[in-house]
Design an enzyme around this catalytic site. Structure first.
Site, short mmCIF file in Angstrom:
data_model
loop_
_atom_site.label_atom_id
_atom_site.label_comp_id
_atom_site.label_asym_id
_atom_site.label_seq_id
_atom_site.Cartn_x
_atom_site.Cartn_y
_atom_site.Cartn_z
N ARG A 100 0.96 -1.26 -0.01
CA ARG A 100 0.05 0.17 0.08
C ARG A 100 0.83 1.39 -0.03
O ARG A 100 0.31 2.40 -0.44
CB ARG A 100 -0.79 -0.07 1.25
CG ARG A 100 -2.15 -0.84 0.82
CD ARG A 100 -3.21 -0.91 2.08
NE ARG A 100 -2.57 -1.98 3.01
CZ ARG A 100 -3.11 -2.42 4.32
NH1 ARG A 100 -4.40 -2.02 4.44
NH2 ARG A 100 -2.82 -3.36 5.02
N GLN A 101 2.00 1.11 0.54
CA GLN A 101 2.91 2.43 0.33
C GLN A 101 3.72 2.13 -0.97
O GLN A 101 4.93 1.74 -0.87
CB GLN A 101 3.85 2.42 1.70
CG GLN A 101 3.08 2.80 2.89
CD GLN A 101 4.01 3.14 3.99
OE1 GLN A 101 4.69 2.62 4.38
NE2 GLN A 101 3.76 4.49 4.54
N HIS A 134 -1.77 -4.51 -4.93
CA HIS A 134 -2.53 -3.34 -4.68
C HIS A 134 -2.23 -2.36 -5.55
O HIS A 134 -3.25 -1.69 -6.17
CB HIS A 134 -2.29 -2.86 -3.28
CG HIS A 134 -2.99 -1.76 -2.96
ND1 HIS A 134 -4.34 -1.99 -2.57
CD2 HIS A 134 -2.81 -0.47 -2.54
CE1 HIS A 134 -4.90 -0.68 -2.16
NE2 HIS A 134 -3.79 0.14 -2.05
N LYS A 199 -15.63 8.71 -3.10
CA LYS A 199 -15.44 9.09 -1.86
C LYS A 199 -14.23 10.13 -1.45
O LYS A 199 -13.38 10.15 -2.22
CB LYS A 199 -15.50 7.87 -0.98
CG LYS A 199 -14.10 7.04 -1.13
CD LYS A 199 -14.17 5.70 -0.53
CE LYS A 199 -12.82 5.13 -1.01
NZ LYS A 199 -12.56 3.77 -0.28
N ASP A 229 -9.59 -4.60 4.59
CA ASP A 229 -8.64 -4.62 5.59
C ASP A 229 -9.52 -4.30 6.99
O ASP A 229 -10.15 -5.19 7.56
CB ASP A 229 -7.74 -3.45 5.54
CG ASP A 229 -6.73 -3.35 6.57
OD1 ASP A 229 -6.73 -3.82 7.59
OD2 ASP A 229 -5.64 -2.51 6.57
N ALA A 231 -12.39 -3.11 6.47
CA ALA A 231 -13.91 -3.10 6.00
C ALA A 231 -14.78 -1.75 6.09
O ALA A 231 -15.79 -1.70 5.69
CB ALA A 231 -14.65 -4.31 6.59
#
Length: 319
Positions: A100-101, A134, A199, A229, A231
């Site tokens: 994710r990073q 990801h 969002k 993760d 949720a």
């Protein structure tokens, strides 16, 4: 003649032994004799009890929770096989942690995905086999080959059997703008229309749903994502689809069942009727729930390993 290894040998760490056994079973093989333990202070210890000299070695290990322990296990396993003169070493990572990073989102951020890529390469891995990174661009962080399998065909088969092809009453929904490309491919595969939940993420693991792009009123919708993760995003999107968009029923699917913190409680209280996940991360007894169903990736990884060994194209696995 295959020059990179005289035979296939598969080993696994402690992260997801059941999946490793299922992969071996699918291939009509067995896992090699390797023991991965820890010293009293937590240091990882690997003991290899059979020869791998000249073999094409596949080390099956998801870097899921506990992420650091599982990552270190994999690195030590790679080093053990390299020092034992393995012909080639493939790190089979059904779930790739630290993905994710993948960029500097703000000043002074690390790029952890690149660091992990460097560690795997330095340890001695010759290639990586993973699923649904990801961020697909992480493949470019490696100087060795990376095969990034996709779980979409598994989900497509499941939902086509449930709803039928080109269902006019069912739509695919991307839970955020970042997942649009992935969701669009899935919608095309299903022969369905696509909607998007727009969002604004205020901070990590929290998000605020703004509006819905697309007409979902009266439809059954399938939320499609790469991981669940805490949720929060998924359940928030499901609430918006029903309360704002007027959707009929909400189904959800994701490749990686991280399921941290309040995830199970949120799923239980959400509008989601069923959440389908892949077993890239093992199902934990304490996190079982009647709304959650797991599908196996063992056949796909088994075939991928056979294709890597035989040097056959992977393209068939994406269809």
């Amino acid at each position: 003649m295959i020059s990179h290894g005289k035979d296939i040998k598969m080993f696994c760490g402690n992260s997801n032994r059941k999946l490793a056994e299922d992969i071996a079973k699918h291939m009509g093989a067995h896992l090699g004799d390797m023991q991965v333990t820890h010293f009293a202070d937590g240091e990882c210890s690997v003991s290899l009890y059979e020869t791998v000299r000249g073999s094409d070695v596949f080390l099956i290990q998801s870097t899921c929770n506990p992420v650091n322990d599982n990552l270190m296990e994999l690195l030590v396993m790679i080093d053990a096989c390299r020092r034992a003169s393995a012909g080639r070493i493939t790190a089979v990572m059904p779930y790739f942690g630290y993905a994710r990073q993948d960029r500097k989102a703000k000043s002074h951020d690390p790029i952890s995905a690149k660091l992990v890529a460097n560690l795997l390469t330095s340890a001695g891995a010759d290639r990586v086999l993973t699923m649904d990174l990801h961020a697909p661009q992480i493949q470019g962080f490696f100087d060795i080959p990376v095969d990034n399998l996709v779980g979409m065909p598994i989900f497509a088969k499941y939902y086509l059997e449930m709803f039928g092809p080109s269902s006019e009453t069912t739509m695919v929904v991307s839970p955020d703008v970042g997942s649009v490309a992935r969701s669009r491919n899935f919608a095309h595969k299903m022969g369905m229309n696509l909607a998007i939940v727009d969002k604004r993420r205020e901070r990590a693991n929290q998000s605020e749903v703004m509006n819905i792009i697309g007409e979902v009123e009266g439809k059954n919708v399938i939320l499609f994502d790469d991981m669940v993760d805490t949720a929060g995003s998924l359940c928030g999107a499901a609430r918006a689809l029903v309360e704002i968009g007027g959707a009929n029923e909400v189904y959800a699917c994701a490749s990686h069942a991280v399921l941290s913190g309040p995830a199970i409680e949120r799923i239980d209280k959400s509008y989601i009727k069923e959440l389908v996940l892949l077993d890239t991360i093992p199902e934990i007894e304490s996190k079982k729930h009647e709304k959650i169903k797991f599908l196996s990736v063992a056949p796909m990884f088994g075939e991928a390993i056979e294709r890597v060994y035989a040097e056959i194209a992977m393209s068939a696995l994406f269809n």
